[in-house]
Structure formats: structure tokens, C-alpha cells
Design a protein around this motif. Structure first.
Motif, short mmCIF file in Angstrom:
data_model
loop_
_atom_site.label_atom_id
_atom_site.label_comp_id
_atom_site.label_asym_id
_atom_site.label_seq_id
_atom_site.Cartn_x
_atom_site.Cartn_y
_atom_site.Cartn_z
N GLN A 1 7.61 -30.27 35.58
CA GLN A 1 8.54 -29.11 35.51
C GLN A 1 7.76 -27.75 35.29
O GLN A 1 8.41 -26.67 35.80
N GLY A 2 6.53 -27.93 34.83
CA GLY A 2 5.98 -26.32 34.72
C GLY A 2 5.49 -25.86 36.37
O GLY A 2 5.44 -24.68 36.61
N TYR A 3 5.48 -26.88 37.23
CA TYR A 3 5.54 -26.47 38.75
C TYR A 3 6.74 -25.88 39.04
O TYR A 3 6.93 -24.89 39.92
N LEU A 4 8.03 -26.81 38.97
CA LEU A 4 9.27 -26.23 39.42
C LEU A 4 9.73 -25.10 38.89
O LEU A 4 10.70 -24.37 39.46
N ASP A 5 9.06 -24.55 37.64
CA ASP A 5 9.53 -23.38 37.09
C ASP A 5 9.05 -22.10 37.64
O ASP A 5 9.30 -21.09 37.34
N LEU A 6 8.26 -22.57 38.58
CA LEU A 6 7.41 -21.40 39.25
C LEU A 6 8.41 -20.85 40.33
O LEU A 6 8.94 -21.41 41.30
N ALA A 7 8.07 -19.39 40.59
CA ALA A 7 8.96 -18.77 41.60
C ALA A 7 8.48 -19.25 43.07
O ALA A 7 9.38 -18.99 43.90
N ASN A 8 7.45 -19.52 43.28
CA ASN A 8 6.74 -19.79 44.57
C ASN A 8 6.79 -21.36 44.98
O ASN A 8 6.24 -21.82 45.91
N VAL A 9 7.48 -22.08 44.06
CA VAL A 9 7.64 -23.48 44.18
C VAL A 9 8.96 -23.90 44.59
O VAL A 9 9.91 -23.54 43.89
N VAL A 10 8.98 -24.57 45.83
CA VAL A 10 10.41 -25.00 46.24
C VAL A 10 10.68 -26.55 45.70
O VAL A 10 11.59 -26.84 45.39
N CYS A 11 9.53 -27.52 45.88
CA CYS A 11 9.71 -28.80 45.43
C CYS A 11 8.25 -29.34 45.01
O CYS A 11 7.48 -28.55 45.25
N ALA A 12 8.25 -30.34 44.57
CA ALA A 12 6.82 -30.86 44.00
C ALA A 12 6.88 -32.34 44.74
O ALA A 12 7.75 -33.18 44.81
N GLY A 13 5.50 -32.76 45.24
CA GLY A 13 5.32 -34.30 45.69
C GLY A 13 4.82 -35.13 44.73
O GLY A 13 3.88 -34.52 43.93
N GLY A 14 5.36 -36.13 44.62
CA GLY A 14 4.79 -37.08 43.29
C GLY A 14 4.98 -38.53 43.79
O GLY A 14 5.88 -38.82 44.57
N SER A 15 4.10 -39.28 43.37
CA SER A 15 4.14 -41.05 43.66
C SER A 15 4.49 -41.76 42.37
O SER A 15 4.69 -43.06 42.59
N TRP A 16 4.85 -41.01 41.52
CA TRP A 16 5.30 -41.88 40.24
C TRP A 16 6.65 -42.37 40.59
O TRP A 16 7.04 -43.46 39.58
N ILE A 17 7.50 -41.86 41.71
CA ILE A 17 8.75 -42.32 41.54
C ILE A 17 8.97 -43.83 42.06
O ILE A 17 9.70 -44.58 41.88
N ALA A 18 7.76 -44.04 42.93
CA ALA A 18 7.84 -45.55 43.50
C ALA A 18 6.49 -46.03 43.28
O ALA A 18 5.73 -46.20 44.18
N PRO A 19 6.06 -46.43 42.08
CA PRO A 19 5.05 -46.90 41.66
C PRO A 19 4.89 -48.36 42.45
O PRO A 19 5.72 -49.19 42.71
N GLN A 20 3.47 -48.65 42.73
CA GLN A 20 3.37 -50.05 43.40
C GLN A 20 3.88 -51.31 42.85
O GLN A 20 4.44 -52.00 43.65
N GLU A 21 3.64 -51.29 41.66
CA GLU A 21 4.06 -52.38 40.72
C GLU A 21 5.76 -52.60 41.02
O GLU A 21 6.02 -53.81 41.32
N LEU A 22 6.44 -51.65 41.08
CA LEU A 22 8.14 -51.70 41.24
C LEU A 22 8.13 -52.15 42.56
O LEU A 22 9.14 -52.97 42.91
#
Length: 215
Positions: free
Chosen positions: A173-194
Motif C-alpha cells: 500500500q505504501g507503493y500504491l499510495d504514490l502518485a507515480n505508481v500505477v500498479c505493483a508486481g508481487g509474487s505473494w499472490i501465488a506462492p509455490q506451495e499453493l
């Protein structure tokens, strides 16, 4: 079909606006690609980055490209050959940890929109001078995190970013709150174990939570 840097950057931005988070996926078994894409899309995250870090990556992109509503891209593009292979597999966009003239030339030549990586003001300015106003800030946390990206944005407000690298549910959220950020990339949404367990319900729930983040 050739694409100018300006056209590529505009298309990359359009893709980044589809959701506040773009899943960064490392797929080890291509058989998981279709169900994984369906779970993420149904959770509200249609734009997916499949990193070219495993032998199964290109086949996974081929499978995901057939899933209705999926906008699949290839990450970790390093060489012109990577770009060509990604395009042939069905990738609609590319993502790179950095940028070289050879890679930029190749992506423009084959019409593959590229989200090129930058970690410093000088790198961001060089890409801007070529026409890339939509960039990847990488590695985000190791490069100073949201405070560093905010500082870069002050003198360079014309550049927008998708920060990636070390992004978690705790700091996104700290990134998404920035005026120059459109989206953020993350791997936590599809962890390998799941993914290995085929727990698409849990992945869908993680995607839904990410899709609802204020952007």
C-alpha cells in the motif's frame, strides 16, 4: 508489426491499470498454468507476468494465452531471443529487470510492449529520453523502497512505475499510495506451495484481496 517506444509505453500503462497488483509468477509445471490463470483472473487480476526462469515458462505462457480474459506477459526478458520466444508463445507484453538497446530494439521491432526496468534516476531518464514513460522500478525494496521511488518522482513526474522486488502485503500500500505508481508486481499472490498443491481457492482469495487494494 513494429511499435514505437511511445506506443509500447502507452500499451504497458494500459495493462498496468487493469488491477492494482500484477502477479509475478514462477511456474515450474506448465500443467498448472491454465488453472492458475483462471484462479487469478476470477479473483480480479487479469494481467499476469510469467518469468522466464524455468523450462516450463514458455509453455505456461502458451496455455495462459488461451484462457479467456488473461493478459499474459513474459518477465525476465534479457536478450532479443527472449523477446522473440515470448512473442511467439503468445505473450502480450514483456517485462525486463533492466534495459539494453538490443532488447529495446528487438521489442520495438516485433511489436512487443516492454515494461523496462530502472532503479536510478539516470536509468529512468535514459528510458524517458527514448520514449518510455511507463517503467518497472526494480529491485524496489533493495533500491530504497517507496521513499526512494517517491523521491525519484519529484523531479520526474512524467514517468509512471510498476515497482517489483520485495513487495509484500505489508508494504504494497505504501507503493500504491504514490502518485507515480500505477500498479505493483508481487509474487505473494501465488506462492509455490499453493500452486504445487493446486489450491486454486486459496490463490483466488489472495487475488481478490489484492484486487481490492486502493490504488
Amino acid at each position: 508489426m513494429q511499435m514505437t517506444p511511445q506506443e509500447a509505453s502507452l500499451r504497458s500503462r494500459e495493462i498496468c491499470t487493469l488491477a492494482p497488483v500484477m502477479p509475478v509468477l514462477v511456474i515450474r509445471e506448465s500443467a498448472a498454468a491454465g488453472p492458475l490463470a483462471e484462479a487469478l483472473i476470477s479473483g480480479g487480476l487479469p494481467a499476469l507476468e510469467v518469468t522466464l526462469r524455468t523450462p516450463a515458462a514458455l509453455e505456461a505462457i502458451r496455455d495462459m494465452a488461451q484462457v479467456p480474459g488473461c493478459v499474459v506477459g513474459a518477465g525476465t526478458l534479457i536478450t532479443p531471443d527472449d523477446a522473440v520466444a515470448a512473442k511467439e508463445a503468445g505473450a502480450e507484453f514483456g517485462v525486463s529487470p533492466g534495459a539494453t538497446d538490443a532488447l529495446l530494439d528487438a521489442c520495438e521491432e516485433i511489436g512487443l510492449p516492454l515494461l523496462p526496468g530502472a532503479a536510478t534516476a539516470s536509468e529512468a531518464m535514459r528510458l524517458l529520453s527514448r520514449g518510455y514513460r511507463m517503467q518497472k522500478f526494480f529491485p524496489a525494496e533493495a533500491s530504497g523502497g517507496a521513499p526512494a521511488l517517491k523521491a525519484i518522482g519529484a523531479p520526474l513526474p512524467q514517468i509512471s512505475f510498476c515497482p517489483t522486488g520485495g513487495i509484500t502485503p505489508g508494504n504494497v500500500q505504501g507503493y500504491l499510495d504514490l502518485a507515480n505508481v500505477v500498479c505493483a508486481g508481487g509474487s505473494w499472490i501465488a506462492p509455490q506451495e499453493l500452486v504445487s498443491a493446486g489450491d486454486w481457492t486459496a490463490i483466488r482469495a489472495l487475488a481478490r484481496a489484492a484486487a481490492q487494494l486502493p490504488a
